[in-house]
Design an enzyme around this catalytic site. Structure first.
Site, short mmCIF file in Angstrom:
data_model
loop_
_atom_site.label_atom_id
_atom_site.label_comp_id
_atom_site.label_asym_id
_atom_site.label_seq_id
_atom_site.Cartn_x
_atom_site.Cartn_y
_atom_site.Cartn_z
CG HIS A 16 -4.34 -11.42 -9.38
ND1 HIS A 16 -3.48 -12.11 -10.13
CD2 HIS A 16 -4.20 -10.55 -7.98
CE1 HIS A 16 -2.66 -12.42 -9.03
NE2 HIS A 16 -3.01 -11.75 -8.30
CG HIS A 73 -4.50 -12.71 -4.05
ND1 HIS A 73 -3.06 -13.50 -3.10
CD2 HIS A 73 -4.30 -11.49 -4.79
CE1 HIS A 73 -2.51 -13.61 -4.31
NE2 HIS A 73 -2.30 -12.59 -4.77
CB CYS A 91 2.88 -11.36 -3.07
SG CYS A 91 4.02 -10.53 -3.13
CG ASN A 138 -3.57 -16.13 -6.37
OD1 ASN A 138 -2.75 -16.55 -5.67
ND2 ASN A 138 -3.77 -15.53 -7.49
NE ARG A 152 3.43 -15.24 -11.10
CZ ARG A 152 2.55 -14.23 -10.22
NH1 ARG A 152 3.46 -13.35 -9.14
NH2 ARG A 152 1.70 -12.97 -10.17
CG ASP A 153 0.65 -14.96 -6.67
OD1 ASP A 153 1.03 -14.54 -6.85
OD2 ASP A 153 -0.87 -13.92 -7.36
#
Ligand code: COA
Ligand code: ZN
Length: 306
Positions: free
Chosen positions: A208, A210, A241, A250, A13-14
């Protein structure tokens, strides 16, 4: 065996949402299957967002239909991101058992990302947490740009503490504290996570990170030291993003898994297979994928040491 640390791979997803190349649902399932094979027990498999806003996530329903073990698998905890009630309903109809929603810590970031003020975004989050509880669905409430916002700069810890408190009071399963643009350093991470753990308990929190400034692993270590045991990471360090200028990949799942195993923690991840999954992600997206440790990991694999 060491203490368990849980890694949720958000690469599908990300990671994929920010790639120039849009993968087919079949390719996305192939990547997810490689992650399952590598021992990942939590994977964010897509999002139910406006396809015109994030074309790479179109067809998440098709991905869900073809997941190894099914969306409600007892082996792998699959989740999806939902931006609003419409997304939530689509996820619920697809049989999803864990949804993630994101509220940024600042007004500007909420407007850029989901075209809502923070107040509107929090109200939406409250509604979706309520619906999740009614439907027996877990909810991960993510606070993005928790340390620094690309538009508004440094974020006051009290804002994040207050938002976490509200989200947990509404019944979120866990609050995910996200450094969306990879701007935080280990001291700031330790300080914020420590105060959150003191108030809410580590089991209700996740991080989370990055890797924009190469500090993802150091930040993870700082959060582990503060007691956090749940982390997002992305295979091969894919990510970013689309709505946050400067956000790059990430922290790579392989870097986290290696550091955690060296620090004596158990992740359940097979590094050899994970490197293969990162290579697959690189081939499919046509962009280089691999963490800081990938060259070393590959040498160990060649030598038969992994
Ligand atoms: N999935 C699919 N379609 C959706 C949707 C969703 N989750 N939410 C709204 N829509 C549709 C509506 O049905 C409406 O369609 P219509 O014009 O045919 O009636 C249209 O989109 C506009 O609805 P609206 O509520 O005004 O949405 P919006 O245009 O303000 O968009 C978001 C808001 C959040 C849905 C959109 O900006 C989005 O998906 N952003 C992506 C956020 C993201 O993934 N960020 C990265 C991760 S943090
Ligand atoms: Zn992210």
């Amino acid at each position: 065996m060491g203490e368990r640390v849980f890694i949720n791979d958000v690469g599908p997803r990300d990671g994929l949402q920010n790639q120039a190349k849009v993968l087919t649902p079949e390719q996305r399932v192939q990547l997810i299957s490689a992650l399952v094979d590598a021992g990942l027990t939590a994977i964010e498999v897509g999002s139910f967002v406006l396809p015109s806003a994030v074309p790479a996530m179109a067809g998440t329903d098709k991905v869900i239909e073809a997941l190894p073990g099914g969306i409600a698998s007892s082996q792998v905890y699959y989740s999806v991101l939902v931006p609003n009630q419409k997304g939530f309903q689509l996820a619920q109809s697809a049989g999803v058992r864990c949804v993630e929603m994101v509220v940024a810590s600042t007004e500007t970031m909420n407007t850029e990302n989901i075209r809502r003020t923070t107040e509107q975004a929090m109200a939406g989050c409250e509604q979706m947490i309520g619906l999740s509880k009614e439907g027996g669905i877990d909810s991960l409430a993510c606070i993005s740009t928790a340390w620094e916002c690309p538009f508004e700069g440094l974020v006051d810890a009290d804002i994040v503490i207050k938002m976490s408190d509200q989200m947990l009071n509404w019944g979120a399963t866990r609050v995910v504290i996200a450094d969306t643009i990879g701007a935080a350093g280990p001291d700031a991470v330790h300080e914020l996570m420590n105060s959150l753990v003191q108030r809410f308990g580590a089991e209700h929190l996740a991080c989370h990170f990055h890797d924009t400034r190469g500090m993802g692993v150091a930040n993870t270590y700082a959060a582990v030291s503060a007691g956090i045991r749940h982390f997002d990471a992305s295979v091969g360090g894919l990510g970013g993003c689309p709505f946050a200028p400067g956000a790059t990949g990430n922290v790579a799942t392989e870097d986290l898994a290696l550091m955690l195993s060296q620090a004596g923690y158990e992740t359940g991840i097979d590094l050899k297979k994970l490197v293969a999954a990162a290579d697959l992600a690189g081939e499919m997206t046509g962009s280089p994928a691999g963490g800081h440790s990938s060259r070393w990991l590959k040498r160990q694999i060649e030598k038969g040491a992994l």
